[in-house]
Motif scaffolding. Structure first.
Motif, short mmCIF file in Angstrom:
data_model
loop_
_atom_site.label_atom_id
_atom_site.label_comp_id
_atom_site.label_asym_id
_atom_site.label_seq_id
_atom_site.Cartn_x
_atom_site.Cartn_y
_atom_site.Cartn_z
N ARG A 262 -2.94 11.43 -5.55
CA ARG A 262 -2.40 10.46 -4.50
C ARG A 262 -3.76 10.34 -3.54
O ARG A 262 -3.96 9.46 -3.24
CB ARG A 262 -1.39 11.18 -3.52
CG ARG A 262 -0.86 10.24 -2.64
CD ARG A 262 0.47 10.87 -1.86
NE ARG A 262 1.00 9.86 -0.91
CZ ARG A 262 0.85 9.43 0.34
NH1 ARG A 262 -0.68 9.45 0.36
NH2 ARG A 262 1.48 8.56 0.72
N ASP A 263 -4.16 11.75 -3.43
CA ASP A 263 -5.30 11.74 -2.52
C ASP A 263 -6.61 10.51 -3.06
O ASP A 263 -7.29 9.81 -2.56
CB ASP A 263 -6.07 13.05 -2.55
CG ASP A 263 -5.20 13.87 -1.68
OD1 ASP A 263 -4.32 13.53 -0.78
OD2 ASP A 263 -5.41 15.08 -1.91
N ALA A 264 -6.51 10.68 -4.58
CA ALA A 264 -7.56 9.77 -5.33
C ALA A 264 -7.18 8.43 -5.07
O ALA A 264 -7.86 7.15 -4.82
CB ALA A 264 -7.67 10.14 -6.71
N ALA A 265 -5.92 7.85 -5.42
CA ALA A 265 -5.32 6.79 -5.11
C ALA A 265 -5.59 6.19 -3.77
O ALA A 265 -5.91 4.99 -3.58
CB ALA A 265 -3.70 6.73 -5.57
N GLU A 266 -5.13 6.80 -2.41
CA GLU A 266 -5.90 6.57 -1.27
C GLU A 266 -7.20 6.05 -1.06
O GLU A 266 -7.55 5.06 -0.34
CB GLU A 266 -5.47 7.51 -0.21
CG GLU A 266 -3.98 7.87 0.03
CD GLU A 266 -3.73 8.79 1.04
OE1 GLU A 266 -3.53 8.19 2.34
OE2 GLU A 266 -3.70 9.97 0.99
N LEU B 260 -9.07 5.12 -3.59
CA LEU B 260 -9.31 3.59 -4.33
C LEU B 260 -8.66 2.36 -3.62
O LEU B 260 -9.31 1.36 -3.39
CB LEU B 260 -8.65 3.98 -5.80
CG LEU B 260 -9.18 4.85 -6.81
CD1 LEU B 260 -8.46 5.02 -7.99
CD2 LEU B 260 -10.69 4.16 -7.22
N ILE B 261 -7.38 2.74 -3.12
CA ILE B 261 -6.83 1.69 -2.22
C ILE B 261 -7.71 1.34 -1.19
O ILE B 261 -7.74 0.17 -0.56
CB ILE B 261 -5.49 1.89 -1.83
CG1 ILE B 261 -4.46 2.22 -3.14
CG2 ILE B 261 -4.73 1.04 -1.08
CD1 ILE B 261 -3.15 2.85 -3.01
N SER B 262 -8.12 2.26 -0.57
CA SER B 262 -8.74 1.87 0.85
C SER B 262 -10.16 1.27 0.34
O SER B 262 -10.68 0.36 1.13
CB SER B 262 -9.35 3.17 1.56
OG SER B 262 -8.19 3.62 2.17
N PRO C 2 -6.91 -6.89 -10.16
CA PRO C 2 -6.17 -6.18 -11.04
C PRO C 2 -6.70 -4.96 -11.53
O PRO C 2 -6.18 -4.04 -11.98
CB PRO C 2 -6.09 -7.02 -12.26
CG PRO C 2 -6.28 -8.52 -11.69
CD PRO C 2 -7.07 -8.17 -10.44
N ALA C 3 -8.11 -4.50 -11.33
CA ALA C 3 -8.71 -3.45 -11.70
C ALA C 3 -8.08 -2.21 -10.96
O ALA C 3 -7.99 -1.15 -11.69
CB ALA C 3 -10.28 -3.63 -11.40
N LEU C 4 -7.81 -2.58 -9.61
CA LEU C 4 -7.12 -1.40 -8.88
C LEU C 4 -5.95 -0.85 -9.54
O LEU C 4 -5.54 0.25 -9.81
CB LEU C 4 -6.81 -1.84 -7.69
CG LEU C 4 -6.04 -0.66 -6.58
CD1 LEU C 4 -7.07 0.65 -6.48
CD2 LEU C 4 -5.70 -1.34 -5.46
N ALA C 5 -5.00 -1.76 -10.24
CA ALA C 5 -3.65 -1.33 -10.66
C ALA C 5 -4.13 -0.72 -11.82
O ALA C 5 -3.31 0.46 -12.22
CB ALA C 5 -3.19 -2.61 -11.12
N ARG D 85 0.86 -1.11 0.05
CA ARG D 85 0.03 0.01 0.07
C ARG D 85 1.03 1.15 -0.19
O ARG D 85 0.76 2.19 -0.67
CB ARG D 85 -0.93 0.17 1.22
CG ARG D 85 -1.60 1.21 1.39
CD ARG D 85 -2.13 1.38 2.97
NE ARG D 85 -3.31 2.22 2.75
CZ ARG D 85 -4.73 1.78 2.74
NH1 ARG D 85 -4.91 0.57 2.49
NH2 ARG D 85 -5.80 2.62 2.68
N ASP D 86 1.67 1.24 1.11
CA ASP D 86 2.87 2.37 1.08
C ASP D 86 3.67 2.55 -0.38
O ASP D 86 3.86 3.79 -0.61
CB ASP D 86 3.78 2.37 2.07
CG ASP D 86 3.00 2.55 3.54
OD1 ASP D 86 1.76 2.90 3.42
OD2 ASP D 86 3.38 2.23 4.65
#
Length: 185
Positions: free
Chosen positions: A170-174, A176-178, A140-143, A76-77
């Motif tokens: 980066r904010d959007a990525a956080e 999506l990852i969450s 894989p969709a997240l990637a 994640r990091d």
């Protein structure tokens, strides 16, 4: 520094600053401090120099990602570090966007080799993110989504000269990852 390296570094600087087609071989020769004969001894033509510059840029990209991700433990990091790397890059004085997108835009239609190099670089980045997403336990969709955010941030930052595109991505990525793997512990 050897002659080939001097030529590639001069070409990288000139192409990235002004565009490939705007730089003559004579300007490149002068900037690299070599004779035209020596330039053509190392590179048979401009496309060969462009390909060498793209190889150089790919190595810089991989090295930069490794530098920001290596000290981090979690996938994640490491995924979020991609955007930290972009944020560092976007504030440099010479930032002009992605050299691969730029080269593809200028020569992709007329040089299959340049188009292939651009595609290979983008595929390499996708594989890098795919691996981290798999290690994080997400689909894989997240990637695919994260790569689109990174690519979009590069293009947006270059066009509108706004380095905050990396932070917004980066904010959007956080988010999506969450959504994909849960909030950080």
């Amino acid at each position: 520094m050897d002659t080939r390296t001097a030529i590639v570094e001069a070409a990288d600087r000139l192409f990235y600053e002004r565009g490939i087609q705007q730089v003559s071989m004579d300007e490149l020769r002068e900037s690299a401090g070599v004779s035209l004969k020596r330039l053509y001894a190392d590179f048979p033509g401009k496309d060969a120099i462009v390909l060498a510059v793209l190889e150089h840029r790919h190595a810089m990209w991989v090295s930069g990602l490794d530098r920001v991700a290596a000290p981090l433990a979690s996938p994640r990091d490491k995924l979020l570090a991609v955007f930290d790397f972009l944020a560092e890059w976007f504030v440099t004085d010479d930032f002009r966007g992605c050299a691969f997108i730029n080269a593809f835009g200028e020569l992709g239609g007329s040089s299959p080799e340049v188009a292939a190099a651009a595609r290979a670089h983008k595929e390499s980045f996708q594989i890098y993110v795919d691996d981290l997403v798999e290690k994080a336990g997400a689909t894989p969709a997240l990637a695919r989504q994260l790569v689109l955010l990174a690519e979009g941030a590069q293009t947006t930052s270059a066009i509108v000269a706004d380095p905050t595109a990396a932070r917004h991505a980066r904010d959007a990525a956080e988010v999506l990852i969450s959504a994909a793997i849960g909030a950080p512990a």
